[in-house]
Design a protein around this motif. Sequence first.
Motif, short mmCIF file in Angstrom:
data_model
loop_
_atom_site.label_atom_id
_atom_site.label_comp_id
_atom_site.label_asym_id
_atom_site.label_seq_id
_atom_site.Cartn_x
_atom_site.Cartn_y
_atom_site.Cartn_z
N GLY A 108 0.81 -1.22 0.00
CA GLY A 108 0.00 0.00 0.00
C GLY A 108 0.84 1.26 0.00
O GLY A 108 0.53 2.24 -0.68
N GLN A 109 1.92 1.27 0.77
CA GLN A 109 2.81 2.44 0.81
C GLN A 109 3.52 2.62 -0.52
O GLN A 109 3.75 3.75 -0.96
CB GLN A 109 3.80 2.25 1.95
CG GLN A 109 3.13 2.21 3.32
CD GLN A 109 3.77 1.24 4.30
OE1 GLN A 109 4.95 0.90 4.18
NE2 GLN A 109 3.00 0.77 5.27
N PHE A 110 3.84 1.52 -1.17
CA PHE A 110 4.42 1.54 -2.51
C PHE A 110 3.43 2.16 -3.50
O PHE A 110 3.80 3.00 -4.35
CB PHE A 110 4.79 0.09 -2.87
CG PHE A 110 4.90 -0.22 -4.32
CD1 PHE A 110 6.03 0.14 -5.03
CD2 PHE A 110 3.90 -0.93 -4.98
CE1 PHE A 110 6.15 -0.18 -6.39
CE2 PHE A 110 4.02 -1.26 -6.31
CZ PHE A 110 5.14 -0.87 -7.02
N VAL A 111 2.16 1.79 -3.42
CA VAL A 111 1.13 2.34 -4.29
C VAL A 111 0.96 3.83 -4.08
O VAL A 111 0.90 4.62 -5.03
CB VAL A 111 -0.21 1.60 -4.08
CG1 VAL A 111 -1.37 2.35 -4.73
CG2 VAL A 111 -0.13 0.18 -4.62
N VAL A 112 0.89 4.25 -2.82
CA VAL A 112 0.72 5.67 -2.51
C VAL A 112 1.92 6.48 -2.98
O VAL A 112 1.78 7.57 -3.53
CB VAL A 112 0.50 5.85 -0.99
CG1 VAL A 112 0.58 7.33 -0.60
CG2 VAL A 112 -0.85 5.27 -0.58
N GLY A 113 3.13 5.94 -2.77
CA GLY A 113 4.32 6.64 -3.21
C GLY A 113 4.35 6.83 -4.72
O GLY A 113 4.66 7.93 -5.21
N GLY A 114 4.03 5.78 -5.48
CA GLY A 114 4.01 5.91 -6.92
C GLY A 114 2.95 6.89 -7.40
O GLY A 114 3.18 7.65 -8.35
N PHE A 115 1.80 6.89 -6.73
CA PHE A 115 0.74 7.83 -7.10
C PHE A 115 1.17 9.26 -6.84
O PHE A 115 0.91 10.16 -7.65
CB PHE A 115 -0.52 7.50 -6.32
CG PHE A 115 -1.69 8.40 -6.62
CD1 PHE A 115 -2.34 8.34 -7.84
CD2 PHE A 115 -2.14 9.32 -5.68
CE1 PHE A 115 -3.41 9.16 -8.13
CE2 PHE A 115 -3.22 10.15 -5.96
CZ PHE A 115 -3.85 10.07 -7.19
N ALA A 116 1.84 9.49 -5.71
CA ALA A 116 2.34 10.84 -5.40
C ALA A 116 3.33 11.30 -6.46
O ALA A 116 3.34 12.47 -6.87
CB ALA A 116 2.98 10.84 -4.02
N THR A 117 4.17 10.38 -6.93
CA THR A 117 5.12 10.71 -8.00
C THR A 117 4.39 11.11 -9.27
O THR A 117 4.71 12.13 -9.90
CB THR A 117 6.03 9.50 -8.28
OG1 THR A 117 6.83 9.24 -7.14
CG2 THR A 117 6.93 9.78 -9.48
N ALA A 118 3.40 10.30 -9.66
CA ALA A 118 2.67 10.57 -10.91
C ALA A 118 1.95 11.92 -10.84
O ALA A 118 2.01 12.71 -11.80
CB ALA A 118 1.67 9.44 -11.16
N VAL A 119 1.27 12.18 -9.74
CA VAL A 119 0.54 13.45 -9.61
C VAL A 119 1.50 14.63 -9.65
O VAL A 119 1.24 15.64 -10.32
CB VAL A 119 -0.28 13.45 -8.30
CG1 VAL A 119 -0.84 14.83 -8.02
CG2 VAL A 119 -1.40 12.43 -8.36
N THR A 120 2.62 14.52 -8.96
CA THR A 120 3.59 15.61 -8.93
C THR A 120 4.13 15.90 -10.32
O THR A 120 4.21 17.05 -10.76
CB THR A 120 4.75 15.25 -7.98
OG1 THR A 120 4.25 15.04 -6.67
CG2 THR A 120 5.79 16.36 -7.95
N ILE A 121 4.52 14.85 -11.05
CA ILE A 121 5.09 15.04 -12.38
C ILE A 121 4.05 15.61 -13.35
O ILE A 121 4.33 16.57 -14.09
CB ILE A 121 5.64 13.70 -12.92
CG1 ILE A 121 6.89 13.29 -12.12
CG2 ILE A 121 5.96 13.80 -14.40
CD1 ILE A 121 7.42 11.93 -12.48
N LEU A 122 2.84 15.08 -13.33
CA LEU A 122 1.82 15.53 -14.28
C LEU A 122 1.36 16.96 -14.01
O LEU A 122 1.08 17.71 -14.95
CB LEU A 122 0.62 14.57 -14.23
CG LEU A 122 0.89 13.16 -14.78
CD1 LEU A 122 -0.32 12.26 -14.55
CD2 LEU A 122 1.22 13.21 -16.28
N PHE A 123 1.31 17.35 -12.74
CA PHE A 123 0.83 18.69 -12.42
C PHE A 123 1.91 19.76 -12.56
O PHE A 123 1.62 20.92 -12.83
CB PHE A 123 0.25 18.72 -11.00
CG PHE A 123 -1.17 18.27 -10.92
CD1 PHE A 123 -2.22 19.19 -10.81
CD2 PHE A 123 -1.49 16.93 -10.98
CE1 PHE A 123 -3.54 18.77 -10.76
CE2 PHE A 123 -2.81 16.49 -10.93
CZ PHE A 123 -3.84 17.43 -10.81
N LEU A 124 3.17 19.37 -12.39
CA LEU A 124 4.25 20.36 -12.47
C LEU A 124 4.87 20.45 -13.86
O LEU A 124 5.53 21.43 -14.16
CB LEU A 124 5.34 20.03 -11.45
CG LEU A 124 4.97 20.19 -9.98
CD1 LEU A 124 6.17 19.87 -9.09
CD2 LEU A 124 4.47 21.60 -9.68
#
Length: 358
Positions: free
Chosen positions: A85-101
């Motif tokens: 679950g922590q792996f999933v959340v970490g990857g999602f945080a990466t994706a959101v950060t990259i796509l929004f910035l």
Amino acid sequence: MLEASVLERFAIAIASTLLALLIGSAIVTATGYDAVTFVSALVYGAVGSSSNVAFTLRQSTMLILTGVAVAVAFRAGVFNIGVQGQFVVGGFATAVTILFLAPVLPGGTVGGVVLMFLGTVAAIVGGGAYAALPGLMKAYADANEVITTIMLNFIASGVVYFLIDAYLSPEGTSAPNTESFPEYVNLPGIVFGSGSFSVIGLGVALLAAVAVFVFMNRTSFGYDLVTSGHQESAAAYSGVDADRMVVSTMTISGMVAGLAGAVFAIMILGYYSDPNTFPTFGFDAIAVSLLAANNPLAVVPAALLFGGLDAGGQYIGFTLNVPSELVDGVVGLIVLFVAAPELFRMSAKRLGLGGDAE
């Protein structure tokens, strides 16, 4: 086993692997398949070509990071079963950060490096924060961390799936996927030229393993983490807050799991999708860590073994007309034979058995 040296333990692991292959070959032959072809395909699938080696190292990279995440917690006496679950959340945080910035930062190599760095930081923070939740519940509400972390795995996958499907999927797509990362956001293949593996990702995993080992074994805070988990009364006597250490242990474990999510999103996917379809690296990492006796450095060879077996098993599934249950059974037999001596060693150490035990 309690008194075996590192070299002797390595020799035992090799002998265990060969014995498991021998027994597995007998099982394959008894079920009517060619054992030589089976074993040859298992080995070739792991190391038989540059692309197969790249795939083995790709799987091993993820297992090193998630295995270290598990080892941090287990070494400190906390059972973090929520690395997936922590792996999933970490990857999602990466994706959101990259796509929004990405739209507001410059493109090119420099922009890609900045985006990957910021995405990785977001993953580490997100994974650590998500792991801190069961840590807080264990420390201050006496909640069983095994139950809470298992439940949080499903919560992470469900919530991330909902967010991607409802808000991040491009219009006209049926699958719950985000947009692809900009083409300049990637890790170069360098050696193998693989689109889903980079030696840079492997280097990050190896550095993480070394850093965690040094932290756990060469710093006073790391010593306090281990002591508070296994000798709470002694830690309390020396002024260590055991509850705070539980939260810290889970947070650090989740930070490494979040880093694994960042590497997965950037190196392998290049976007983010339904986490329910992801490989179970977080669960496989439990076996990797136990095989390594929860030693962050020993996680590396254990992860290489599991990565090779995974690659070889998948290759057999693609090329041979062999039931997947038979493949899984032989691979599981190898894991069992390799892990059993270390499990005896860990049990003897914990129970005070052995020739020199008092």
